[in-house]
Design a protein around this motif. Structure first.
Motif, PDB file in Angstrom:
ATOM      1  N   TYR A  30       1.011   6.777  -6.816  1.00 38.64           N
ATOM      2  CA  TYR A  30      -0.181   7.554  -7.164  1.00 38.64           C
ATOM      3  C   TYR A  30      -0.267   8.868  -6.383  1.00 38.64           C
ATOM      4  O   TYR A  30      -1.331   9.497  -6.366  1.00 38.64           O
ATOM      5  CB  TYR A  30      -1.437   6.726  -6.904  1.00 38.64           C
ATOM      6  N   ALA A  31       0.829   9.309  -5.771  1.00 37.20           N
ATOM      7  CA  ALA A  31       0.792  10.518  -4.941  1.00 37.20           C
ATOM      8  C   ALA A  31       0.345  11.743  -5.733  1.00 37.20           C
ATOM      9  O   ALA A  31      -0.458  12.553  -5.249  1.00 37.20           O
ATOM     10  CB  ALA A  31       2.164  10.762  -4.318  1.00 37.20           C
ATOM     11  N   ASP A  32       0.841  11.901  -6.945  1.00 39.53           N
ATOM     12  CA  ASP A  32       0.483  13.082  -7.742  1.00 39.53           C
ATOM     13  C   ASP A  32      -1.001  13.066  -8.103  1.00 39.53           C
ATOM     14  O   ASP A  32      -1.691  14.094  -8.022  1.00 39.53           O
ATOM     15  CB  ASP A  32       1.324  13.147  -9.017  1.00 39.53           C
ATOM     16  N   ALA A  33      -1.490  11.901  -8.518  1.00 41.15           N
ATOM     17  CA  ALA A  33      -2.899  11.807  -8.894  1.00 41.15           C
ATOM     18  C   ALA A  33      -3.803  12.055  -7.695  1.00 41.15           C
ATOM     19  O   ALA A  33      -4.837  12.738  -7.801  1.00 41.15           O
ATOM     20  CB  ALA A  33      -3.186  10.439  -9.504  1.00 41.15           C
ATOM     21  N   ILE A  34      -3.435  11.516  -6.532  1.00 43.16           N
ATOM     22  CA  ILE A  34      -4.234  11.732  -5.325  1.00 43.16           C
ATOM     23  C   ILE A  34      -4.223  13.203  -4.941  1.00 43.16           C
ATOM     24  O   ILE A  34      -5.258  13.785  -4.589  1.00 43.16           O
ATOM     25  CB  ILE A  34      -3.709  10.853  -4.173  1.00 43.16           C
ATOM     26  N   ALA A  35      -3.054  13.835  -5.008  1.00 46.73           N
ATOM     27  CA  ALA A  35      -2.957  15.253  -4.663  1.00 46.73           C
ATOM     28  C   ALA A  35      -3.778  16.122  -5.610  1.00 46.73           C
ATOM     29  O   ALA A  35      -4.289  17.180  -5.220  1.00 46.73           O
ATOM     30  CB  ALA A  35      -1.499  15.685  -4.689  1.00 46.73           C
ATOM     31  N   THR A  36      -3.942  15.690  -6.846  1.00 46.39           N
ATOM     32  CA  THR A  36      -4.718  16.461  -7.823  1.00 46.39           C
ATOM     33  C   THR A  36      -6.200  16.440  -7.494  1.00 46.39           C
ATOM     34  O   THR A  36      -6.885  17.474  -7.555  1.00 46.39           O
ATOM     35  CB  THR A  36      -4.492  15.908  -9.238  1.00 46.39           C
ATOM     36  N   VAL A  37      -6.733  15.267  -7.143  1.00 40.19           N
ATOM     37  CA  VAL A  37      -8.180  15.164  -6.907  1.00 40.19           C
ATOM     38  C   VAL A  37      -8.556  15.393  -5.444  1.00 40.19           C
ATOM     39  O   VAL A  37      -9.719  15.705  -5.153  1.00 40.19           O
ATOM     40  CB  VAL A  37      -8.707  13.789  -7.373  1.00 40.19           C
ATOM     41  N   ASP A  38      -7.603  15.237  -4.527  1.00 38.81           N
ATOM     42  CA  ASP A  38      -7.913  15.354  -3.099  1.00 38.81           C
ATOM     43  C   ASP A  38      -6.673  15.847  -2.354  1.00 38.81           C
ATOM     44  O   ASP A  38      -6.039  15.091  -1.605  1.00 38.81           O
ATOM     45  CB  ASP A  38      -8.371  13.995  -2.552  1.00 38.81           C
ATOM     46  N   PRO A  39      -6.316  17.111  -2.535  1.00 43.83           N
ATOM     47  CA  PRO A  39      -5.068  17.612  -1.938  1.00 43.83           C
ATOM     48  C   PRO A  39      -5.032  17.551  -0.417  1.00 43.83           C
ATOM     49  O   PRO A  39      -3.950  17.517   0.177  1.00 43.83           O
ATOM     50  CB  PRO A  39      -4.995  19.061  -2.436  1.00 43.83           C
ATOM     51  N   ASP A  40      -6.191  17.501   0.231  1.00 43.81           N
ATOM     52  CA  ASP A  40      -6.235  17.470   1.697  1.00 43.81           C
ATOM     53  C   ASP A  40      -6.302  16.051   2.252  1.00 43.81           C
ATOM     54  O   ASP A  40      -6.469  15.870   3.459  1.00 43.81           O
ATOM     55  CB  ASP A  40      -7.428  18.286   2.199  1.00 43.81           C
ATOM     56  N   THR A  41      -6.193  15.063   1.383  1.00 41.76           N
ATOM     57  CA  THR A  41      -6.246  13.639   1.779  1.00 41.76           C
ATOM     58  C   THR A  41      -7.398  13.367   2.747  1.00 41.76           C
ATOM     59  O   THR A  41      -7.201  13.074   3.921  1.00 41.76           O
ATOM     60  CB  THR A  41      -4.909  13.165   2.388  1.00 41.76           C
ATOM     61  N   THR A  42      -8.596  13.469   2.217  1.00 45.49           N
ATOM     62  CA  THR A  42      -9.809  13.293   3.004  1.00 45.49           C
ATOM     63  C   THR A  42     -10.423  11.926   2.716  1.00 45.49           C
ATOM     64  O   THR A  42      -9.862  11.102   1.992  1.00 45.49           O
ATOM     65  CB  THR A  42     -10.830  14.387   2.659  1.00 45.49           C
ATOM     66  N   SER A  43     -11.624  11.719   3.240  1.00 48.21           N
ATOM     67  CA  SER A  43     -12.326  10.463   3.000  1.00 48.21           C
ATOM     68  C   SER A  43     -12.706  10.287   1.534  1.00 48.21           C
ATOM     69  O   SER A  43     -13.082   9.183   1.115  1.00 48.21           O
ATOM     70  CB  SER A  43     -13.581  10.383   3.869  1.00 48.21           C
ATOM     71  N   ALA A  55       0.825  -1.203   0.000  1.00 49.18           N
ATOM     72  CA  ALA A  55       0.000   0.000   0.000  1.00 49.18           C
ATOM     73  C   ALA A  55       0.864   1.260   0.000  1.00 49.18           C
ATOM     74  O   ALA A  55       0.500   2.266  -0.628  1.00 49.18           O
ATOM     75  CB  ALA A  55      -0.934  -0.005   1.208  1.00 49.18           C
ATOM     76  N   LEU A  56       1.988   1.220   0.694  1.00 50.54           N
ATOM     77  CA  LEU A  56       2.905   2.372   0.662  1.00 50.54           C
ATOM     78  C   LEU A  56       3.448   2.595  -0.746  1.00 50.54           C
ATOM     79  O   LEU A  56       3.623   3.739  -1.183  1.00 50.54           O
ATOM     80  CB  LEU A  56       4.051   2.154   1.651  1.00 50.54           C
ATOM     81  N   ILE A  57       3.712   1.513  -1.467  1.00 47.57           N
ATOM     82  CA  ILE A  57       4.174   1.643  -2.851  1.00 47.57           C
ATOM     83  C   ILE A  57       3.089   2.294  -3.713  1.00 47.57           C
ATOM     84  O   ILE A  57       3.359   3.215  -4.507  1.00 47.57           O
ATOM     85  CB  ILE A  57       4.568   0.267  -3.415  1.00 47.57           C
ATOM     86  N   VAL A  58       1.841   1.834  -3.562  1.00 48.78           N
ATOM     87  CA  VAL A  58       0.739   2.437  -4.314  1.00 48.78           C
ATOM     88  C   VAL A  58       0.591   3.914  -3.949  1.00 48.78           C
ATOM     89  O   VAL A  58       0.409   4.770  -4.835  1.00 48.78           O
ATOM     90  CB  VAL A  58      -0.575   1.680  -4.055  1.00 48.78           C
ATOM     91  N   ARG A  59       0.688   4.215  -2.665  1.00 50.04           N
ATOM     92  CA  ARG A  59       0.578   5.617  -2.208  1.00 50.04           C
ATOM     93  C   ARG A  59       1.651   6.482  -2.846  1.00 50.04           C
ATOM     94  O   ARG A  59       1.399   7.637  -3.239  1.00 50.04           O
ATOM     95  CB  ARG A  59       0.692   5.657  -0.683  1.00 50.04           C
ATOM     96  N   TRP A  60       2.844   5.965  -2.954  1.00 45.87           N
ATOM     97  CA  TRP A  60       3.969   6.689  -3.537  1.00 45.87           C
ATOM     98  C   TRP A  60       3.753   6.903  -5.034  1.00 45.87           C
ATOM     99  O   TRP A  60       3.876   8.018  -5.552  1.00 45.87           O
ATOM    100  CB  TRP A  60       5.252   5.908  -3.263  1.00 45.87           C
ATOM    101  N   ALA A 102      -1.004   2.383   6.281  1.00 43.54           N
ATOM    102  CA  ALA A 102      -0.193   3.086   5.288  1.00 43.54           C
ATOM    103  C   ALA A 102      -0.773   4.460   4.983  1.00 43.54           C
ATOM    104  O   ALA A 102      -0.037   5.457   4.885  1.00 43.54           O
ATOM    105  CB  ALA A 102      -0.101   2.253   4.008  1.00 43.54           C
ATOM    106  N   SER A 103      -2.088   4.535   4.847  1.00 45.37           N
ATOM    107  CA  SER A 103      -2.709   5.837   4.561  1.00 45.37           C
ATOM    108  C   SER A 103      -2.610   6.765   5.763  1.00 45.37           C
ATOM    109  O   SER A 103      -2.378   7.971   5.615  1.00 45.37           O
ATOM    110  CB  SER A 103      -4.170   5.653   4.142  1.00 45.37           C
ATOM    111  N   TRP A 104      -2.767   6.215   6.958  1.00 44.25           N
ATOM    112  CA  TRP A 104      -2.642   7.032   8.174  1.00 44.25           C
ATOM    113  C   TRP A 104      -1.235   7.602   8.307  1.00 44.25           C
ATOM    114  O   TRP A 104      -1.053   8.764   8.683  1.00 44.25           O
ATOM    115  CB  TRP A 104      -3.010   6.180   9.382  1.00 44.25           C
ATOM    116  N   LEU A 105      -0.238   6.815   7.959  1.00 43.32           N
ATOM    117  CA  LEU A 105       1.160   7.268   8.040  1.00 43.32           C
ATOM    118  C   LEU A 105       1.490   8.322   6.994  1.00 43.32           C
ATOM    119  O   LEU A 105       2.481   9.037   7.136  1.00 43.32           O
ATOM    120  CB  LEU A 105       2.107   6.075   7.870  1.00 43.32           C
TER     121      LEU A 105
END
Length: 281
Positions: free
Chosen positions: A122-135, A115-120, A219-222
């Protein structure tokens, strides 16, 4: 000077039989679970953050992740990849209790690292659609109750889904029943997961696996999701539901298989009963 043919006259050496060590088993469970999560969490990241695909691709990729994870770990451990399965095997199929906790930890760590690998990635894509890392994107990593679904219903949903999973895993792996060929069994188990996702995915995301949910949740919490352990509507702690409910469901599924099916199976060398519809070849 003559040379005796010592090689020809010596008795043939027997190949050394290699049995997996506990370390090898744990590494296999780690790797197999990591493969499962790379496909499963990866596809949800693609759909949610990359906005490419839909529910069908999620269901199929999770099933394929299970299939490939079993191929990775199956020869070494049987590929549990799921603490609920490990516990059910210990209760009903004689799996060693001393291995239950190490297997579960290895599965959790495999899920966490993947999951940490996926987070890494896809970090740019996640930041684009949800910059505040919400639900809004938390569902990439871990399950949440669907809209209007109570925690009690989500708990029940996970019990039922995991009971189905373990019941069918026992049926597929039971040599006295009608198991598929060894190379086909991983694919069949993958189809079971696809089917559970299609039939039981809307209430609570069909975690049906404590490691699959808790590893990516940590992983997401970290990595910035401060509310990862809670559900978004009532802000109640939710992380425990996909841990406790699958374990309970796995025990129910295993018990039902023992009572309804396994205790009534004929011996492997039993004569074919009259009037049976042939389904094994």
């Amino acid at each position: 000077m003559s040379h005796s043919n010592s090689t020809a006259s010596a008795p043939p050496q027997r190949a050394v039989r290699r049995n997996p060590t506990l370390t090898g088993e744990l590494l296999a469970e780690f790797a197999g679970t990591a493969i499962l999560i790379l496909f499963g969490v990866g596809v949800v990241a693609q759909v949610v953050a990359g906005q490419n695909g839909g529910d069908d691709s999620i269901h199929w990729a999770w099933g394929l992740g299970v299939t490939f994870g079993i191929y990775v770990a199956g020869r070494t451990t049987g590929a549990h990849l799921n603490p609920a399965v490990t516990i059910a095997l210990a209760v009903f199929q004689g799996f060693s209790w001393r291995k239950v906790l190490p297997y579960s930890v290895a599965q959790f760590l495999g899920a966490l690292v993947a999951a940490l690998i996926v987070r890494w990635v896809y970090a740019d894509a996640i930041a684009t659609v949800d910059p505040d890392t919400t639900s809004a994107t938390q569902g990439i990593f871990s399950t949440l109750p669907g809209e209007g679904v109570s925690i009690g219903t989500a708990f029940l949903d996970q019990v039922v889904g995991t009971a189905i999973l373990v019941f069918l895993i026992f049926a597929i792996s039971q040599t006295r029943a009608m198991p598929p060929g060894a190379n086909l069994a991983p694919f069949i188990v993958g189809l079971v997961v696809v089917g559970i996702g299609m039939a039981w995915g809307s209430n609570a995301g069909y975690a049906i696996n404590p490691a699959r949910d808790f590893g990516p949740r940590v992983a997401s919490w970290l990595t910035g999701y401060s509310t990862a352990m809670r559900e978004p509507v009532g802000n109640q702690f939710y992380f425990w539901v996909p841990i406790v409910a699958p374990v309970l469901g796995g025990l129910i599924g295993g018990a039902l298989y023992k009572v309804l099916v396994e205790r009534h199976l004929p011996d492997e060398d039993a004569a074919e009963p009259e009037g049976r519809v042939r389904t094994d070849h």
